[in-house]
Design a protein around this motif. Structure first.
Motif, PDB file in Angstrom:
ATOM      1  N   VAL A  89      -5.165   6.407  -4.178  1.00 53.98           N
ATOM      2  CA  VAL A  89      -5.441   5.063  -3.692  1.00 53.98           C
ATOM      3  C   VAL A  89      -6.950   4.821  -3.611  1.00 53.98           C
ATOM      4  O   VAL A  89      -7.425   3.714  -3.848  1.00 53.98           O
ATOM      5  CB  VAL A  89      -4.782   4.838  -2.316  1.00 53.98           C
ATOM      6  CG1 VAL A  89      -5.120   3.486  -1.760  1.00 53.98           C
ATOM      7  CG2 VAL A  89      -3.284   5.001  -2.428  1.00 53.98           C
ATOM      8  N   LEU A 136       1.206   5.106  -0.088  1.00 55.64           N
ATOM      9  CA  LEU A 136       0.480   6.368   0.093  1.00 55.64           C
ATOM     10  C   LEU A 136       1.330   7.516  -0.403  1.00 55.64           C
ATOM     11  O   LEU A 136       1.076   8.663  -0.091  1.00 55.64           O
ATOM     12  CB  LEU A 136       0.147   6.574   1.570  1.00 55.64           C
ATOM     13  CG  LEU A 136      -0.778   5.548   2.178  1.00 55.64           C
ATOM     14  CD1 LEU A 136      -1.024   5.857   3.631  1.00 55.64           C
ATOM     15  CD2 LEU A 136      -2.098   5.536   1.435  1.00 55.64           C
ATOM     16  N   LEU A 172       0.855  -1.184   0.000  1.00 56.05           N
ATOM     17  CA  LEU A 172       0.000   0.000   0.000  1.00 56.05           C
ATOM     18  C   LEU A 172       0.887   1.229   0.000  1.00 56.05           C
ATOM     19  O   LEU A 172       1.507   1.554   1.005  1.00 56.05           O
ATOM     20  CB  LEU A 172      -0.918   0.002   1.222  1.00 56.05           C
ATOM     21  CG  LEU A 172      -1.775   1.254   1.381  1.00 56.05           C
ATOM     22  CD1 LEU A 172      -2.587   1.511   0.134  1.00 56.05           C
ATOM     23  CD2 LEU A 172      -2.696   1.125   2.578  1.00 56.05           C
ATOM     24  N   VAL A 214      -0.017  14.927   0.648  1.00 55.42           N
ATOM     25  CA  VAL A 214      -0.487  13.715   1.330  1.00 55.42           C
ATOM     26  C   VAL A 214      -1.908  13.344   0.911  1.00 55.42           C
ATOM     27  O   VAL A 214      -2.187  12.191   0.568  1.00 55.42           O
ATOM     28  CB  VAL A 214      -0.424  13.917   2.860  1.00 55.42           C
ATOM     29  CG1 VAL A 214      -1.074  12.764   3.581  1.00 55.42           C
ATOM     30  CG2 VAL A 214       1.023  14.051   3.301  1.00 55.42           C
ATOM     31  N   VAL A 215      -2.794  14.333   0.906  1.00 50.87           N
ATOM     32  CA  VAL A 215      -4.202  14.021   0.630  1.00 50.87           C
ATOM     33  C   VAL A 215      -4.429  13.553  -0.816  1.00 50.87           C
ATOM     34  O   VAL A 215      -5.057  12.516  -1.026  1.00 50.87           O
ATOM     35  CB  VAL A 215      -5.106  15.219   1.000  1.00 50.87           C
ATOM     36  CG1 VAL A 215      -6.530  14.969   0.565  1.00 50.87           C
ATOM     37  CG2 VAL A 215      -5.060  15.465   2.500  1.00 50.87           C
ATOM     38  N   GLN A 268       4.104   7.735   3.060  1.00 53.24           N
ATOM     39  CA  GLN A 268       3.368   8.965   3.349  1.00 53.24           C
ATOM     40  C   GLN A 268       4.312  10.066   3.847  1.00 53.24           C
ATOM     41  O   GLN A 268       4.197  11.221   3.440  1.00 53.24           O
ATOM     42  CB  GLN A 268       2.298   8.685   4.394  1.00 53.24           C
ATOM     43  CG  GLN A 268       1.336   9.827   4.566  1.00 53.24           C
ATOM     44  CD  GLN A 268       0.207   9.485   5.506  1.00 53.24           C
ATOM     45  OE1 GLN A 268       0.433   8.972   6.603  1.00 53.24           O
ATOM     46  NE2 GLN A 268      -1.006   9.747   5.088  1.00 53.24           N
ATOM     47  N   ILE A 316      -3.481  10.003  -1.114  1.00 52.41           N
ATOM     48  CA  ILE A 316      -4.467   9.045  -0.615  1.00 52.41           C
ATOM     49  C   ILE A 316      -5.616   8.933  -1.606  1.00 52.41           C
ATOM     50  O   ILE A 316      -6.160   7.848  -1.824  1.00 52.41           O
ATOM     51  CB  ILE A 316      -4.984   9.473   0.776  1.00 52.41           C
ATOM     52  CG1 ILE A 316      -3.833   9.479   1.778  1.00 52.41           C
ATOM     53  CG2 ILE A 316      -6.071   8.534   1.267  1.00 52.41           C
ATOM     54  CD1 ILE A 316      -4.231   9.820   3.182  1.00 52.41           C
ATOM     55  N   MET A 317      -5.969  10.054  -2.248  1.00 54.82           N
ATOM     56  CA  MET A 317      -7.075  10.001  -3.204  1.00 54.82           C
ATOM     57  C   MET A 317      -6.738   9.127  -4.410  1.00 54.82           C
ATOM     58  O   MET A 317      -7.624   8.517  -5.000  1.00 54.82           O
ATOM     59  CB  MET A 317      -7.448  11.414  -3.673  1.00 54.82           C
ATOM     60  CG  MET A 317      -8.033  12.303  -2.591  1.00 54.82           C
ATOM     61  SD  MET A 317      -9.283  11.473  -1.594  1.00 54.82           S
ATOM     62  CE  MET A 317     -10.558  11.239  -2.818  1.00 54.82           C
TER      63      MET A 317
END
Lengths: 295, 365
Positions: free
Chosen positions: B295, B79, B77, B288-289, B165, B292-293
């Motif tokens: 993913v 990030l 995963l 960061v955001v 991340q 995540i989006m």
């Protein structure tokens, strides 16, 4: 010399806050493998709780002290709700909890935006914290920093006592060390998980109250702390109280020193890189739990 | 979902059209259909604005294809794909800025924020070939180095996610901090040309869309090829039982690194194509955001399937574009709820919805 001392003290202040946040995060990560992205939003909730308590009471001094337990319980209960409704069903999929709790954090942020508005609000520090800074060996130490430091040390000691002496602490340690064996010995691990989540999220709430002393409160307050807090947990060693303490203060002081010499933004980036490199040498963190598993 | 369950899902899905057509025929038909939709239907049916949006979403979908490979098939995963998206994007943006400024010229923003001279590390990007090389080779080298170092130390799962991340957070902070050479939080924008073609010309925008569409289809086909090979088997085996793979004499770190490198290059190419299409790249595209989006679309579409990541990413971007401007509050709730519902109750994404429902029906009978 004074300069060095000031830098160390400001590092300790950053570290205290990191520690408060990482304590709860590490607790739930260590026991349940849950990577709680919504932890940052529990900080935000703690901060808004302090704001509301102050609006209700008016007096900054008593409201600060009262908001500590209120924020602990509020954030803790929300954490329990999250655990019971959602995270319990994802026990075997720790990576997915990371994304689910990210979704939760989006919802909580928007909720805060709808309730309190997007502009940030402020909490007034009480007179006994906003007075003249203490002078230690020539270095100015703002009173709020001392308060934060004492608060985080107090929380560490409190947690240490709960984990070390109480029956609940014994159950938590048993669950962390061997969940199946604990279950077989008659410990209700589900109930223990709920309590751990209560304490962990509650500590985030307390951290939120502490954050209000340093700056304004906004709905996205938590996002700025969460990445650092994760690093503290990983660098300190999962589920290791003392590891987290050393990592939090170490990172705080490191960031403060680099920040002083080459600028704040570069310092943040460099600290992240230092941790990444550090984990190359000690993948289990500062203090590793000895297990017999092969991985 | 256990392996047995997964086999059951695949078994129930092997019917209808899928049973009649052989895999090779399905591959050709699928590619043809995708090409028809992207090259014929989309340009005819969409307005200019929507067409431009879709072109951006195709770039996001490239990142998603890579994440599907690394996370869905390889169990990593990540990030931090914003890091590679950003490297590709900024490399391209720097070249376009220098190209617009002309030989020896200085990009406009530099005289605004900085000393008015081009930093030494910008100079190589005047050359288009060095730029293209950087877009592909730098992320590949970085991912190989980072990936192998991390995987060889057996850092995985949550630790890997947190590290990636942290890296992307550091990257975004650096970009914002170095305003004089990266444009700071406003990023780089206002590009006029793309390798000699004017970006203001709608025809060239259309060509860029086709370029992105072709690249995306190529990436999906490449992933399919990888997954059908012995390497693909090994990657899935490493995801499910890393220890056993190690005991069989393979090097799991190497297996994982290859997938990570491929996914990083995909992300960088996506970022590079995003720049001329969107006309801007800024830290808010790579932080960061947004990482995540990237993913999120993969998770919602179905991480372990070939088309799930692409379709999930496209659908999420499209819905987002409709809601974000008009109902920003609703969009946040919707997004959050989608994360919670899909990952909590349909962990393998919408691609497996049919299988799950069929099994439910079978159970109740």
């Amino acid at each position: 010399m004074t300069l060095v001392l000031t830098t160390i003290v400001s590092g300790l202040c950053v570290g205290s806050l990191l520690l408060l946040i990482a304590l709860g995060l590490g607790l739930t990560f260590g026991q349940m493998g849950v990577i709680n992205n919504a932890h940052g939003e529990f900080i935000m909730i703690g901060a808004y709780t302090a704001y509301l308590v102050q609006r209700a009471l008016g007096d900054p001094g008593s409201s600060l002290l009262l908001s500590l337990p209120v924020a602990f319980v509020t954030a803790g209960l929300l954490g329990v709700v999250l655990e019971v409704t959602l995270l319990r069903r994802m026990h075997r999929r720790p990576l997915d909890t990371l994304l689910v709790t990210f979704g939760v954090s989006l919802v909580l942020q928007q909720l805060a935006r709808d309730l309190f508005g997007a502009p940030s609000v402020n909490v007034t520090a009480p007179a006994w914290l906003s007075g003249d800074p203490f002078v230690i060996a020539g270095a100015d130490v703002p009173r709020t920093w001392v308060f934060l430091f004492a608060l985080s040390i107090g929380c560490v000691l409190g947690l240490r006592i709960v984990l070390g002496v109480t029956p609940l602490g014994r159950r938590i340690r048993a669950t962390v060390q061997n969940r199946d064996l604990a279950e077989t010995s008659g410990i209700s691990t589900a109930a223990t998980d709920r309590m751990t989540f209560f304490i962990g999220s509650g500590l985030a709430g307390v951290a939120g109250v502490g954050v209000t002393l340093l700056g304004a409160i906004s709905p996205t307050l938590g996002t700025s702390y969460i990445v650092n807090a994760f690093l503290v947990v990983v660098a300190g060693g999962i589920g290791q109280l003392w590891g987290s303490v050393v990592a939090a203060f170490g990172l705080g002081i490191l960031e403060s020193f680099i920040g002083f010499s080459i600028g704040q933004s570069t310092a943040q980036a460099l600290v992240f890189l230092v941790v990444v490199v550090f984990l190359q040498f000690r993948p289990q963190g500062l203090i590793a739990l000895r297990t017999r598993s092969i991985a | 979902m256990s392996t047995a369950e997964r086999t059951a899902v695949t078994a129930t899905r092997t019917r209808g059209l899928r049973r009649i057509l052989r895999p090779r025929a399905r591959l050709w038909l699928g590619t043809l259909a995708a090409a028809l939709i992207l090259f014929v239907v989309a340009p005819a049916a969409l307005s200019g604005y929507q067409f431009g949006l879709l072109a951006q979403f195709l770039c996001y979908a490239m990142v998603a294809v890579g994440i599907g490979l690394a996370w869905g098939q390889g169990g990593m995963l990540t990030l931090g794909q914003g890091l590679f998206f950003g490297i590709g994007g900024y490399a391209m943006a720097m070249h376009l800025q220098l190209d617009d400024a002309g030989p020896g010229g200085v990009p406009a923003f530099m005289s605004l924020y900085g000393s008015g001279t081009v930093p030494a590390w910008w100079e190589p990007f005047r050359d288009p070939w060095i730029t293209i090389g950087t877009i592909i080779l730098l992320p590949a080298a970085l991912a190989a180095l980072l990936g192998y170092a991390i995987f060889a130390r057996r850092v995985r799962g949550a630790y890997f996610a947190i590290l990636s991340q942290a890296l992307v957070a550091a990257f975004a902070i650096l970009l914002i901090g170095q305003q004089a050479s990266t444009g700071g939080s406003t990023g780089l924008s206002n590009f006029r040309g793309f390798f000699g073609y004017s970006l203001a010309d709608p025809l060239n925008q259309r060509l860029l869309f086709f370029l992105a569409a072709g690249t995306l289809i190529g990436m999906v086909l490449l992933v399919r090829l990888l997954m059908r090979s012995r390497y693909g088997e090994l990657l899935v085996a490493t995801r499910d039982q890393e220890m056993r793979v190690r005991f069989l004499g393979y090097n799991p770190a190497l297996v994982k690194t290859v997938a990570f490198v491929v996914s990083s290059v995909f992300a960088a190419v996506g970022g590079a194509l995003f720049v001329p299409i969107a006309g801007i790249i800024s830290p808010s595209d790579v932080a960061v955001v947004p990482s995540i989006m990237f993913v999120a679309g993969v998770a919602i579409g179905g991480r372990a399937t070939l088309l799930g990541p692409v379709l999930g990413s496209l659908a999420l971007s499209w819905v987002g574009a409709q809601l974000q401007d008009n109902y920003p509050s609703v969009w946040s709730y919707f997004q959050g709820a989608l994360f919670v519902l899909v990952l909590g109750f349909l962990p393998q994404g919408f691609a497996t919805l049919g299988g799950v429902l069929r099994r439910r029906k079978g159970d109740s009978r």
